[in-house]
Scaffold this motif. Structure first.
Motif, PDB file in Angstrom:
ATOM      1  N   GLN A 189      39.626  41.008  45.881  1.00 49.90           N
ATOM      2  CA  GLN A 189      40.516  40.991  44.721  1.00 49.90           C
ATOM      3  C   GLN A 189      41.963  40.775  45.152  1.00 49.90           C
ATOM      4  OE1 GLN A 189      39.995  44.163  41.849  1.00 49.90           O
ATOM      5  NE2 GLN A 189      42.123  44.040  41.166  1.00 49.90           N
ATOM      6  N   SER A 218      29.162  39.058  45.242  1.00 45.51           N
ATOM      7  CA  SER A 218      30.114  39.802  44.411  1.00 45.51           C
ATOM      8  C   SER A 218      31.536  39.637  44.929  1.00 45.51           C
ATOM      9  CB  SER A 218      29.728  41.282  44.361  1.00 45.51           C
ATOM     10  OG  SER A 218      30.002  41.938  45.589  1.00 45.51           O
ATOM     11  N   ARG A 221      32.789  36.074  43.859  1.00 44.61           N
ATOM     12  CA  ARG A 221      33.090  36.022  42.424  1.00 44.61           C
ATOM     13  C   ARG A 221      34.326  36.847  42.078  1.00 44.61           C
ATOM     14  NH1 ARG A 221      26.955  36.161  39.740  1.00 44.61           N
ATOM     15  NH2 ARG A 221      26.488  33.951  40.198  1.00 44.61           N
ATOM     16  N   THR A 222      34.485  37.999  42.733  1.00 45.32           N
ATOM     17  CA  THR A 222      35.667  38.833  42.484  1.00 45.32           C
ATOM     18  C   THR A 222      36.931  38.102  42.929  1.00 45.32           C
ATOM     19  OG1 THR A 222      34.429  40.896  42.700  1.00 45.32           O
ATOM     20  CG2 THR A 222      36.808  41.008  43.074  1.00 45.32           C
ATOM     21  N   ARG A 224      37.471  34.835  43.171  1.00 43.83           N
ATOM     22  CA  ARG A 224      37.800  33.724  42.272  1.00 43.83           C
ATOM     23  C   ARG A 224      38.233  34.207  40.899  1.00 43.83           C
ATOM     24  NH1 ARG A 224      33.032  29.778  44.566  1.00 43.83           N
ATOM     25  NH2 ARG A 224      34.359  28.591  46.000  1.00 43.83           N
ATOM     26  N   LYS A 225      37.703  35.315  40.460  1.00 39.18           N
ATOM     27  CA  LYS A 225      38.095  35.868  39.163  1.00 39.18           C
ATOM     28  C   LYS A 225      39.575  36.208  39.142  1.00 39.18           C
ATOM     29  CE  LYS A 225      37.218  39.835  36.116  1.00 39.18           C
ATOM     30  NZ  LYS A 225      36.415  41.084  35.943  1.00 39.18           N
ATOM     31  N   HIS A 226      40.111  36.620  40.274  1.00 40.77           N
ATOM     32  CA  HIS A 226      41.503  37.068  40.339  1.00 40.77           C
ATOM     33  C   HIS A 226      42.445  36.028  40.948  1.00 40.77           C
ATOM     34  CE1 HIS A 226      39.373  40.938  39.834  1.00 40.77           C
ATOM     35  NE2 HIS A 226      40.469  41.291  39.207  1.00 40.77           N
ATOM     36  N   GLY A 230      40.984  29.997  40.091  1.00 45.71           N
ATOM     37  CA  GLY A 230      39.666  30.283  39.543  1.00 45.71           C
ATOM     38  C   GLY A 230      38.535  29.756  40.399  1.00 45.71           C
ATOM     39  N   GLU A 231      37.630  29.009  39.791  1.00 48.32           N
ATOM     40  CA  GLU A 231      36.448  28.514  40.499  1.00 48.32           C
ATOM     41  C   GLU A 231      36.794  27.504  41.595  1.00 48.32           C
ATOM     42  OE1 GLU A 231      33.165  29.449  40.201  1.00 48.32           O
ATOM     43  OE2 GLU A 231      34.166  31.084  39.135  1.00 48.32           O
TER      44      GLU A 231
END
Length: 338
Positions: A189, A218, A221-222, A224-226, A230-231
């Motif tokens: 994150q 996880s 994905r964490t 890229r979420k922050h 992004g993706e």
């Protein structure tokens, strides 16, 4: 879900040497990096070892590698910042990046130096208790690398001296090529929130599960979420792979013994920190490709820096790298750089 075609193929080495005769080991590392460029690899990465018989100054070695290569990207995975002064490190990184033509990819991590109680006196004899080993140390490095103001000192002084308010030399693209090596959700994150790239390796912290691929997924994905991108944010995976397509019978026996010795630690989290190790991937390139494409985290990345086993001979690394470039990479959809 199907895997993304592999876009960038790299490798990682520790660069072992004989303490009584260290030059041949360092030369072997430089030869391996040069071979990687000839085989079309996109990147070569060095680990960082202090008070051991592995490369202690990867930036110095990468400076030498930059003069023996012309295309391949050169990275560190990772520099533990507890051993470094961020301002001085920023100067070294930028200098080598300029010399390489913008090919340096510095990977870093934070935390107290390994074996802190034994090394704190020689490393920080007067300031050990005051040193900050938090993410703040990375923030300082990022600020310096990105060209932000360091002091209010600038302009000419006297007849000769001319000062800059930022770290010099400044390499404009280096800030976008900074990587954080993380093994936890918090690190993933933080790296995303600070716009870094993310290095995830063969070791993760078993916080929310005990399945390696699930945990690593996880983290990806964490991150890229922050991340602002992004993706599209860059993630590189660094599992240990040992293809045997062209290996001799003797090499295969050695590789099998190596993997067998390391396998028990992959069955459950290790130690108070609950660190979980990925199994080494040993076999033909076709077999390894199948295992990777079934790996939940691998399916969501398109960059790798496969880790070379630490204790093999130069000829073994030549065989492994050649098989990765000519068999495994193409099986994963990768095309060699030209």
């Amino acid at each position: 879900m199907t895997s993304r075609p592999l876009r960038k193929l790299g490798f990682l080495t520790i660069g072992l040497f004989d303490g009584d005769d260290p030059r041949p080991g360092h030369e072997s590392t430089l030869e391996v990096i040069k071979l990687g460029e000839e085989l079309g690899f996109d990147s070569a990465w060095l680990r960082h070892r202090h008070l051991q018989y592995g490369i202690s100054s990867p930036i110095a070695v990468l400076a030498a590698a930059s003069q023996r290569t012309s295309r391949i990207e050169l990275g560190t995975a990772v520099i533990p910042l507890g051993w470094e002064n961020p301002l001085r490190l920023a100067e070294d990184l930028a200098t080598v990046d300029v010399l390489s033509g913008g090919r340096i990819n510095p990977g870093v991590s934070v935390g107290p130096p390994m074996n802190w109680d034994s090394v704190k006196e020689p490393l920080y004899p007067d300031t050990a208790d005051a040193e900050d080993f938090s993410y703040r140390r990375v923030e300082r490095l990022l600020s310096f690398v990105r060209g932000e103001q360091v002091t209010d000192l600038s302009g000419a002084q006297g007849v000769v001296e001319v000062f800059s308010s930022r770290v010099e030399p400044h390499s404009p693209g280096l800030g976008a090529r900074m990587w954080y090596g993380g093994a936890s959700l918090r690190s993933a994150q933080w790296a995303g929130e600070h716009g870094m790239n993310f290095l995830t390796s063969s070791v993760v912290k078993a916080e929310e599960a005990e399945d390696f691929a699930e945990i690593q997924l996880s983290h990806v994905r964490t991150f890229r979420k922050h991340h602002p991108a992004g993706e599209q944010a860059r993630v590189s995976q660094g599992l240990v792979v040992i293809p045997t397509d062209s290996a001799s019978a003797g090499q295969k026996a050695k590789y099998s013994a190596y993997v067998e010795k390391r396998t028990p630690r992959t069955r459950e989290p290790q130690g108070p920190a609950r660190m979980l190790f990925s199994p080494d991937l040993l076999g033909s390139s076709a077999e390894i490709a199948d295992r990777l494409q079934a790996h939940a985290a691998y399916r969501e990345i398109d960059e790798v820096a496969f880790a070379l086993p630490f204790s093999f001979e130069h000829a073994d690394y030549v065989q492994i790298l050649t098989d990765i470039a000519t068999h495994l990479g193409p099986a994963l959809g990768w095309r060699p750089a030209t």
